[in-house]
Design a protein around this motif. Structure first.
Motif, PDB file in Angstrom:
ATOM      1  N   ALA A 289       1.039  -1.199   0.216  1.00  0.00           N
ATOM      2  CA  ALA A 289       0.238  -0.009  -0.049  1.00  0.00           C
ATOM      3  C   ALA A 289       0.742   1.220   0.153  1.00  0.00           C
ATOM      4  O   ALA A 289       0.466   2.398  -0.478  1.00  0.00           O
ATOM      5  CB  ALA A 289      -1.034   0.038   1.351  1.00  0.00           C
ATOM      6  N   GLY A 290       1.983   1.248   0.510  1.00  0.00           N
ATOM      7  CA  GLY A 290       2.937   2.370   0.673  1.00  0.00           C
ATOM      8  C   GLY A 290       3.704   2.656  -0.566  1.00  0.00           C
ATOM      9  O   GLY A 290       4.470   3.715  -0.704  1.00  0.00           O
ATOM     10  N   LEU A 291       3.726   1.846  -1.474  1.00  0.00           N
ATOM     11  CA  LEU A 291       4.723   1.744  -2.563  1.00  0.00           C
ATOM     12  C   LEU A 291       4.019   2.360  -3.749  1.00  0.00           C
ATOM     13  O   LEU A 291       2.800   2.361  -4.016  1.00  0.00           O
ATOM     14  CB  LEU A 291       5.105   0.407  -2.979  1.00  0.00           C
ATOM     15  CG  LEU A 291       5.802  -0.491  -1.987  1.00  0.00           C
ATOM     16  CD1 LEU A 291       6.244  -1.671  -2.301  1.00  0.00           C
ATOM     17  CD2 LEU A 291       6.930   0.193  -1.267  1.00  0.00           C
TER      18      LEU A 291
ATOM     19  N   LEU B 248       6.355  -2.416 -12.096  1.00  0.00           N
ATOM     20  CA  LEU B 248       7.077  -2.972 -11.270  1.00  0.00           C
ATOM     21  C   LEU B 248       6.837  -2.245  -9.886  1.00  0.00           C
ATOM     22  O   LEU B 248       6.159  -1.069 -10.010  1.00  0.00           O
ATOM     23  CB  LEU B 248       8.592  -2.567 -11.421  1.00  0.00           C
ATOM     24  CG  LEU B 248       9.388  -3.113 -12.926  1.00  0.00           C
ATOM     25  CD1 LEU B 248      10.655  -2.729 -12.987  1.00  0.00           C
ATOM     26  CD2 LEU B 248       8.672  -4.440 -13.208  1.00  0.00           C
ATOM     27  N   LEU B 249       7.338  -2.656  -8.725  1.00  0.00           N
ATOM     28  CA  LEU B 249       7.080  -1.784  -7.481  1.00  0.00           C
ATOM     29  C   LEU B 249       8.219  -1.396  -7.195  1.00  0.00           C
ATOM     30  O   LEU B 249       9.235  -2.157  -6.966  1.00  0.00           O
ATOM     31  CB  LEU B 249       6.442  -2.940  -6.497  1.00  0.00           C
ATOM     32  CG  LEU B 249       4.987  -3.454  -6.550  1.00  0.00           C
ATOM     33  CD1 LEU B 249       4.857  -4.466  -5.474  1.00  0.00           C
ATOM     34  CD2 LEU B 249       4.169  -2.109  -6.313  1.00  0.00           C
ATOM     35  N   GLU B 250       8.325  -0.077  -6.510  1.00  0.00           N
ATOM     36  CA  GLU B 250       9.628   0.443  -5.990  1.00  0.00           C
ATOM     37  C   GLU B 250      10.175  -0.290  -5.200  1.00  0.00           C
ATOM     38  O   GLU B 250       9.549  -0.973  -4.010  1.00  0.00           O
ATOM     39  CB  GLU B 250       9.223   1.906  -5.573  1.00  0.00           C
ATOM     40  CG  GLU B 250       8.280   1.966  -4.370  1.00  0.00           C
ATOM     41  CD  GLU B 250       8.539   3.212  -3.543  1.00  0.00           C
ATOM     42  OE1 GLU B 250       9.559   3.439  -3.205  1.00  0.00           O
ATOM     43  OE2 GLU B 250       7.221   3.420  -3.176  1.00  0.00           O
TER      44      GLU B 250
ATOM     45  N   ALA C 266       9.198  12.520  -3.382  1.00  0.00           N
ATOM     46  CA  ALA C 266       8.799  13.265  -4.430  1.00  0.00           C
ATOM     47  C   ALA C 266       7.837  12.435  -5.463  1.00  0.00           C
ATOM     48  O   ALA C 266       7.082  13.278  -6.294  1.00  0.00           O
ATOM     49  CB  ALA C 266       9.486  14.304  -4.987  1.00  0.00           C
ATOM     50  N   ASP C 267       8.160  11.342  -5.740  1.00  0.00           N
ATOM     51  CA  ASP C 267       7.760  10.517  -6.787  1.00  0.00           C
ATOM     52  C   ASP C 267       6.209   9.927  -6.563  1.00  0.00           C
ATOM     53  O   ASP C 267       5.366   9.520  -7.362  1.00  0.00           O
ATOM     54  CB  ASP C 267       8.444   9.347  -7.085  1.00  0.00           C
ATOM     55  CG  ASP C 267       9.954   9.769  -7.550  1.00  0.00           C
ATOM     56  OD1 ASP C 267      10.024  10.806  -8.426  1.00  0.00           O
ATOM     57  OD2 ASP C 267      10.963   9.105  -7.439  1.00  0.00           O
TER      58      ASP C 267
ATOM     59  N   THR D 184       3.806  10.677  -9.155  1.00  0.00           N
ATOM     60  CA  THR D 184       3.423  12.161  -9.472  1.00  0.00           C
ATOM     61  C   THR D 184       3.685  12.538 -10.842  1.00  0.00           C
ATOM     62  O   THR D 184       3.110  13.648 -11.468  1.00  0.00           O
ATOM     63  CB  THR D 184       4.212  12.939  -8.487  1.00  0.00           C
ATOM     64  OG1 THR D 184       5.400  12.735  -8.535  1.00  0.00           O
ATOM     65  CG2 THR D 184       3.799  13.123  -6.979  1.00  0.00           C
ATOM     66  N   HIS D 185       4.883  11.707 -11.499  1.00  0.00           N
ATOM     67  CA  HIS D 185       5.288  12.109 -12.699  1.00  0.00           C
ATOM     68  C   HIS D 185       6.005  11.103 -13.355  1.00  0.00           C
ATOM     69  O   HIS D 185       6.156   9.989 -12.757  1.00  0.00           O
ATOM     70  CB  HIS D 185       6.250  13.396 -12.612  1.00  0.00           C
ATOM     71  CG  HIS D 185       7.440  13.054 -11.910  1.00  0.00           C
ATOM     72  ND1 HIS D 185       8.528  12.988 -12.352  1.00  0.00           N
ATOM     73  CD2 HIS D 185       7.760  12.606 -10.457  1.00  0.00           C
ATOM     74  CE1 HIS D 185       9.439  12.632 -11.323  1.00  0.00           C
ATOM     75  NE2 HIS D 185       8.924  12.351 -10.323  1.00  0.00           N
TER      76      HIS D 185
END
Ligand SMILES: Cc1cc2nc3c(=O)[nH]c(=O)nc-3n(C[C@H](O)[C@H](O)[C@H](O)COP(=O)(O)OP(=O)(O)OC[C@H]3O[C@@H](n4cnc5c(N)ncnc54)[C@H](O)[C@@H]3O)c2cc1C
Length: 503
Positions: A365-367, A374-376, A425-426, A453-454
């Motif tokens: 949920a936090g990723l 892919l997941l960070e 920031a992402d 975000t971008h």
């Protein structure tokens, strides 16, 4: 006993898992793989849901795989037909031989030191746990809890004498012929159930708290049928697919840009279909088109049973269940012999399995996701999450294609690991499904990955932009990091090493 090792381990044999396995056989033919599936059959959603009338509300030209034509005239297919299509696709690509059924994945742990995943699964037949290792993990586990649908409690439920059933858990022996059926809900499931059950029931009432946009589509694609007489099937299918992708996208964009226009057009269509048989207020939502998922009905089947007085729609809130049905806050009573709670799904990712990276549990949920695939911070793993504003499979297909391109890139350059790291920031506050104001999205907000975000972090839900990016965009984009072998620190990928569109 030795732990079986595979290059790729796929969880789930639904549309996404089978699609990913087919892409692997097509695009990475040398890779060994296994599919772990909890159920006894292929099909996922289309095997689980057994309620009367179960069907897609996406057109099959775009819901079918990009690599295997849907050549039937039906635009919206029923559940068994979709399951058959997925099964036949699996057989055609030899994927069925790689599936281990009744294996529920409980945990997937990545070890950077070993450079591989260890996956723990429980054999649902024997209860025994088994481990597998794999170089790459693909989660094709869908987005909802298979064990429990969403079922809010209603006051006085215990008073009702008849059966109360959630469509996710449909009993084989439910006999509703000649009975009064009350369906609580106004989503795709309720709208499908009404005309299907009205065939045998004494009467069907759909009780909704608030209306939904409903659009009628032709059940059969007459244009493709006509073209098939003069053109090859494959070409006709490609044309229909392209046309529908463009139409879907166009309608979605127009709904966002000119909601008033789309709203008026849709309501005019409903009014025509109703022919005065029901108050238009029951079909006039208080939100704009595509703020929530739009429902479609083939050949206006829902409106037909309303016109024929075999079904009706009531808008209101339940005050209490009674011995013989429900009473609304307005004081109106609805009599019923059977009550169906078409109240929706509960969001769940990875089918409830836990995820660990180097011993650290990672709450998804936090990723934030990278390219929506892919997941960070999670190396060598793809999570196949389709579109919710278009056919799921459109995205599932290109996510699987991207995964194959990534695997081939790693091989070509001698890398063994790929991982994308995001910064704060992402990451946005909203979830990846935040643009859709559906009940299950709101309820599942704290279980879904975050929106970005971008750039590659932002999930665009736009096939026409995602397809070129995932199919042809550079794998080495300066964000994805690559490693050689276990233990190694991240190494920068060689600049300019990427061949656009290379596989
Ligand atoms: C009633 C209904 C109608 C829908 N209609 C449409 C539609 O018309 N168009 C559309 O685009 N989308 C529709 N959807 C969304 C639908 O879920 C997707 O279209 C698509 O079928 C999802 O495929 P999937 O393979 O990703 O997930 P699923 O179909 O959910 O399959 C996931 C598979 O993974 C297995 N699995 C899950 N967890 C584990 C685990 N821990 N271990 C092992 N196996 C596991 C499951 O058993 C299942 O077989 C609908 C959904 C529902 C519920």
């Amino acid at each position: 006993m030795p732990v079986p090792h595979f290059d790729v381990l796929i969880v789930g044999a639904g549309v996404s898992g089978i699609g990913a396995a087919c892409h692997l056989t097509r695009e990475c033919p040398g890779k060994s793989y296994v599919v772990l599936e909890r159920r006894e059959r292929i099909g996922g959603t289309w095997d689980l849901f057994r309620y009367p009338g179960i069907r897609s509300d996406s057109d099959m030209f775009t819901f079918g795989f990009a690599f295997r034509p849907w050549n039937e005239p039906r635009v919206l297919a029923d559940g068994p037909a979709i399951q058959r299509y997925v099964e036949e696709t699996a057989a055609e690509y030899g994927v069925d031989e790689h599936i281990r059924y009744r294996m529920k994945v409980l945990r997937a742990s990545w070890s950077s030191a070993e450079g591989r995943w260890t996956v723990e699964a429980r054999n649902e037949s024997t209860g025994r746990k088994q481990r597998f290792t794999a170089g790459y993990l693909v989660a094709g586990t869908g987005y909802y809890d298979y064990d429990q649908g969403y079922r809010p409690p209603f006051p006085g439920e215990e008073r009702f004498g008849g059966p109360v059933i959630h469509p996710q858990h449909w009993p084989d022996d439910l006999d509703y012929a000649g009975k009064r059926v009350l369906i609580i809900g106004s989503g795709a499931t309720a709208i499908t159930l009404v005309p299907a059950m009205a065939q045998d029931a004494a009467h069907v009432t759909m009780l909704q708290r608030s209306p939904t946009y409903i659009m009628s589509l032709p059940a059969e694609d007459k244009i493709s049928e006509a073209l098939r007489r003069v053109l090859p099937d494959d070409l006709v299918w490609r044309m229909a697919r392209r046309r529908n992708i463009t139409l879907q996208r166009g309608l979605y964009r127009l709904s966002r840009k000119r909601p008033g226009v789309v709203r008026r057009l849709m309501l005019r269509g409903v009014q025509r279909q109703l022919g005065g048989a029901s108050d238009l207020a029951n079909f006039t939502p208080d939100y704009n088109p595509w703020d929530q998922r739009l429902c479609v009905v083939p050949d206006g089947d829902l409106f037909r049973v309303i016109r024929e007085k075999r079904a009706d729609v009531v808008t209101g809130r339940i005050e209490t269940f009674t011995e013989t049905g429900v009473r609304l806050e307005s004081g109106e009573e609805i009599e019923a012999d059977v009550i169906l709670t078409a109240t929706g799904l509960q969001v769940q990712l990875l089918g409830g399995a836990s995820l660990e990276v180097d011993g650290e549990p990672l709450p998804i949920a936090g990723l934030v996701t990278y390219k929506g695939v892919l997941l960070e911070g999670v190396p060598n793993a793809s999570i196949i999450f389709g579109y919710t504003n278009a056919s799921w499979t459109l995205k599932a297909d290109i996510a699987a294609e991207y995964t194959c391109r990534l695997l081939n890139y790693l091989d070509r350059h001698g890398y063994t690991q790929a991982v994308a790291y995001a910064s704060d920031a992402d990451r946005a506050e909203d979830s990846v499904m935040g643009a859709l104001d559906a009940g299950y999205v709101r309820r599942g907000n704290d279980r879904l990955p975050r929106q970005g975000t971008h750039g590659p972090w932002k999930v665009r839900n736009d096939y026409l932009r995602d397809a070129p990016a995932l199919r042809m965009g550079p794998i080495n984009d300066g964000i994805l990091q690559f490693r050689r072998g276990p233990h190694a620190e991240p190494v920068p990928a060689p600049a300019g090493a990427e061949v656009p569109a290379g596989r």
